[in-house]
Design a protein around this motif. Structure first.
Motif, PDB file in Angstrom:
ATOM      1  N   MET A   6       0.836  -1.201   0.000  1.00 23.09           N
ATOM      2  CA  MET A   6       0.000   0.000   0.000  1.00 23.09           C
ATOM      3  C   MET A   6       0.873   1.254   0.000  1.00 23.09           C
ATOM      4  SD  MET A   6      -3.333  -1.050   2.348  1.00 23.09           S
ATOM      5  CE  MET A   6      -2.601  -0.442   3.809  1.00 23.09           C
ATOM      6  N   LEU A   7       1.967   1.213   0.736  1.00 22.73           N
ATOM      7  CA  LEU A   7       2.882   2.348   0.735  1.00 22.73           C
ATOM      8  C   LEU A   7       3.479   2.560  -0.653  1.00 22.73           C
ATOM      9  CD1 LEU A   7       4.273   4.517   2.427  1.00 22.73           C
ATOM     10  CD2 LEU A   7       6.083   2.867   2.876  1.00 22.73           C
ATOM     11  N   LEU A   8       3.816   1.476  -1.314  1.00 24.59           N
ATOM     12  CA  LEU A   8       4.338   1.572  -2.678  1.00 24.59           C
ATOM     13  C   LEU A   8       3.295   2.201  -3.595  1.00 24.59           C
ATOM     14  CD1 LEU A   8       6.708   0.880  -4.566  1.00 24.59           C
ATOM     15  CD2 LEU A   8       5.662  -1.351  -4.907  1.00 24.59           C
ATOM     16  N   GLY A   9       2.024   1.794  -3.443  1.00 26.70           N
ATOM     17  CA  GLY A   9       0.955   2.395  -4.224  1.00 26.70           C
ATOM     18  C   GLY A   9       0.789   3.874  -3.939  1.00 26.70           C
ATOM     19  N   LEU A  10       0.907   4.261  -2.680  1.00 30.78           N
ATOM     20  CA  LEU A  10       0.827   5.682  -2.321  1.00 30.78           C
ATOM     21  C   LEU A  10       1.968   6.476  -2.930  1.00 30.78           C
ATOM     22  CD1 LEU A  10      -0.209   5.501   1.441  1.00 30.78           C
ATOM     23  CD2 LEU A  10      -1.606   6.272  -0.486  1.00 30.78           C
ATOM     24  N   PHE A  11       3.128   5.856  -3.027  1.00 30.14           N
ATOM     25  CA  PHE A  11       4.274   6.528  -3.623  1.00 30.14           C
ATOM     26  C   PHE A  11       3.984   6.892  -5.078  1.00 30.14           C
ATOM     27  CE2 PHE A  11       8.174   6.495  -6.120  1.00 30.14           C
ATOM     28  CZ  PHE A  11       8.933   7.436  -5.439  1.00 30.14           C
ATOM     29  N   PHE A  12       3.309   5.989  -5.788  1.00 24.30           N
ATOM     30  CA  PHE A  12       2.978   6.272  -7.189  1.00 24.30           C
ATOM     31  C   PHE A  12       1.951   7.401  -7.303  1.00 24.30           C
ATOM     32  CE2 PHE A  12       4.738   2.005  -8.073  1.00 24.30           C
ATOM     33  CZ  PHE A  12       5.640   2.386  -9.048  1.00 24.30           C
ATOM     34  N   LEU A  13       1.056   7.497  -6.321  1.00 24.21           N
ATOM     35  CA  LEU A  13       0.058   8.563  -6.352  1.00 24.21           C
ATOM     36  C   LEU A  13       0.669   9.917  -6.000  1.00 24.21           C
ATOM     37  CD1 LEU A  13      -2.936   6.779  -4.597  1.00 24.21           C
ATOM     38  CD2 LEU A  13      -2.651   7.247  -7.042  1.00 24.21           C
ATOM     39  N   ARG A  14       1.592   9.894  -5.043  1.00 25.45           N
ATOM     40  CA  ARG A  14       2.197  11.151  -4.593  1.00 25.45           C
ATOM     41  C   ARG A  14       3.580  10.845  -4.024  1.00 25.45           C
ATOM     42  NH1 ARG A  14       0.236  14.864   0.350  1.00 25.45           N
ATOM     43  NH2 ARG A  14       1.664  16.572  -0.038  1.00 25.45           N
ATOM     44  N   PRO A  15       4.631  11.205  -4.734  1.00 27.19           N
ATOM     45  CA  PRO A  15       5.992  10.935  -4.237  1.00 27.19           C
ATOM     46  C   PRO A  15       6.197  11.511  -2.837  1.00 27.19           C
ATOM     47  CG  PRO A  15       6.076  11.678  -6.504  1.00 27.19           C
ATOM     48  CD  PRO A  15       4.648  11.845  -6.035  1.00 27.19           C
ATOM     49  N   LEU A  16       6.915  10.761  -2.028  1.00 27.96           N
ATOM     50  CA  LEU A  16       7.136  11.142  -0.642  1.00 27.96           C
ATOM     51  C   LEU A  16       8.214  12.207  -0.529  1.00 27.96           C
ATOM     52  CD1 LEU A  16       7.092   7.524   0.779  1.00 27.96           C
ATOM     53  CD2 LEU A  16       5.222   9.170   0.777  1.00 27.96           C
ATOM     54  N   LYS A  17       7.889  13.260   0.204  1.00 28.83           N
ATOM     55  CA  LYS A  17       8.832  14.364   0.419  1.00 28.83           C
ATOM     56  C   LYS A  17       8.758  14.797   1.869  1.00 28.83           C
ATOM     57  CE  LYS A  17       8.290  16.113  -4.253  1.00 28.83           C
ATOM     58  NZ  LYS A  17       7.816  17.192  -5.089  1.00 28.83           N
ATOM     59  N   GLY A  18       9.779  15.493   2.324  1.00 26.35           N
ATOM     60  CA  GLY A  18       9.773  16.076   3.666  1.00 26.35           C
ATOM     61  C   GLY A  18       9.686  15.043   4.764  1.00 26.35           C
ATOM     62  N   TRP A  19       8.729  15.266   5.681  1.00 27.54           N
ATOM     63  CA  TRP A  19       8.624  14.396   6.846  1.00 27.54           C
ATOM     64  C   TRP A  19       8.195  12.984   6.472  1.00 27.54           C
ATOM     65  CZ3 TRP A  19       4.019  12.124   8.064  1.00 27.54           C
ATOM     66  CH2 TRP A  19       2.880  12.664   7.469  1.00 27.54           C
ATOM     67  N   SER A  20       7.403  12.829   5.427  1.00 25.75           N
ATOM     68  CA  SER A  20       6.977  11.486   5.031  1.00 25.75           C
ATOM     69  C   SER A  20       8.165  10.678   4.511  1.00 25.75           C
ATOM     70  CB  SER A  20       5.856  11.539   3.996  1.00 25.75           C
ATOM     71  OG  SER A  20       6.263  12.237   2.843  1.00 25.75           O
ATOM     72  N   ARG A  21       9.094  11.342   3.831  1.00 30.60           N
ATOM     73  CA  ARG A  21      10.314  10.655   3.381  1.00 30.60           C
ATOM     74  C   ARG A  21      11.189  10.288   4.582  1.00 30.60           C
ATOM     75  NH1 ARG A  21      13.262   9.134  -0.764  1.00 30.60           N
ATOM     76  NH2 ARG A  21      15.506   9.478  -0.806  1.00 30.60           N
ATOM     77  N   ALA A  22      11.261  11.165   5.567  1.00 32.24           N
ATOM     78  CA  ALA A  22      12.038  10.874   6.779  1.00 32.24           C
ATOM     79  C   ALA A  22      11.451   9.668   7.514  1.00 32.24           C
ATOM     80  CB  ALA A  22      12.071  12.090   7.687  1.00 32.24           C
ATOM     81  N   LEU A  23      10.121   9.577   7.561  1.00 31.72           N
ATOM     82  CA  LEU A  23       9.481   8.415   8.190  1.00 31.72           C
ATOM     83  C   LEU A  23       9.766   7.139   7.398  1.00 31.72           C
ATOM     84  CD1 LEU A  23       6.018   9.852   9.261  1.00 31.72           C
ATOM     85  CD2 LEU A  23       7.900   9.159  10.750  1.00 31.72           C
ATOM     86  N   LEU A  24       9.764   7.249   6.076  1.00 24.95           N
ATOM     87  CA  LEU A  24      10.062   6.092   5.237  1.00 24.95           C
ATOM     88  C   LEU A  24      11.494   5.614   5.472  1.00 24.95           C
ATOM     89  CD1 LEU A  24       9.313   4.125   2.958  1.00 24.95           C
ATOM     90  CD2 LEU A  24      10.032   5.889   1.339  1.00 24.95           C
ATOM     91  N   ILE A  25      12.418   6.529   5.536  1.00 19.66           N
ATOM     92  CA  ILE A  25      13.818   6.160   5.785  1.00 19.66           C
ATOM     93  C   ILE A  25      13.949   5.519   7.170  1.00 19.66           C
ATOM     94  CG2 ILE A  25      16.142   7.092   6.171  1.00 19.66           C
ATOM     95  CD1 ILE A  25      15.456   9.157   3.940  1.00 19.66           C
ATOM     96  N   SER A  26      13.278   6.079   8.167  1.00 17.83           N
ATOM     97  CA  SER A  26      13.313   5.504   9.517  1.00 17.83           C
ATOM     98  C   SER A  26      12.750   4.085   9.527  1.00 17.83           C
ATOM     99  CB  SER A  26      12.507   6.372  10.483  1.00 17.83           C
ATOM    100  OG  SER A  26      13.039   7.661  10.536  1.00 17.83           O
ATOM    101  N   THR A  27      11.674   3.875   8.789  1.00 24.85           N
ATOM    102  CA  THR A  27      11.077   2.550   8.707  1.00 24.85           C
ATOM    103  C   THR A  27      12.028   1.563   8.040  1.00 24.85           C
ATOM    104  OG1 THR A  27       8.902   3.573   8.577  1.00 24.85           O
ATOM    105  CG2 THR A  27       9.058   1.268   7.912  1.00 24.85           C
ATOM    106  N   CYS A  28      12.720   2.000   7.005  1.00 25.33           N
ATOM    107  CA  CYS A  28      13.700   1.135   6.331  1.00 25.33           C
ATOM    108  C   CYS A  28      14.838   0.761   7.277  1.00 25.33           C
ATOM    109  CB  CYS A  28      14.251   1.817   5.085  1.00 25.33           C
ATOM    110  SG  CYS A  28      13.090   1.889   3.720  1.00 25.33           S
ATOM    111  N   VAL A  29      15.304   1.720   8.051  1.00 28.74           N
ATOM    112  CA  VAL A  29      16.369   1.441   9.024  1.00 28.74           C
ATOM    113  C   VAL A  29      15.877   0.438  10.061  1.00 28.74           C
ATOM    114  CG1 VAL A  29      17.768   2.462  10.871  1.00 28.74           C
ATOM    115  CG2 VAL A  29      17.574   3.623   8.675  1.00 28.74           C
TER     116      VAL A  29
END
Length: 99
Positions: A55-78
């Motif tokens: 679902m997150l991948l699908g959301l990325f296609f709808l609206r690329p992640l920037k700012g705080w949402s990208r920081a949360l994505l990086i934190s989740t990957c870590v």
């Protein structure tokens, strides 16, 4: 995009390794919420572990992640990377002690 794909692959790998570890009695689920899900059904466990990153991948296609949402994505990957390292540690320890 690559971070979202990593989360999908990490989710699948985490689900498989968690299942193998619990089924073999080597580890226990550390997340109480996921333990309840596992007690209900492994199918639900796999659906959650795989569908949420998809679902997150699908959301990325709808609206690329920037700012705080990208920081949360990086934190989740870590966080997921550290979980996969934990899996590798118990696998190595299991094989080392069983030989």
């Amino acid at each position: 995009m690559r971070l979202c794909l990593f989360l999908v692959m990490a989710g699948v790998l985490d689900a498989i390794l968690t299942h193998l570890g619990i089924a073999s009695g080597v580890v226990e689920e550390g997340n109480p919420a996921m333990k309840l899900v596992i007690d209900q059904s492994w199918f639900y466990f796999y659906m959650i572990k795989i569908c949420l990153p998809l679902m997150l991948l699908g959301l990325f296609f709808l609206r690329p992640l920037k700012g705080w949402s990208r920081a949360l994505l990086i934190s989740t990957c870590v966080l997921y990377f550290s979980v996969l390292v934990y899996h590798m540690v118990w696998i190595v320890l299991y094989f080392k002690t069983s030989s």
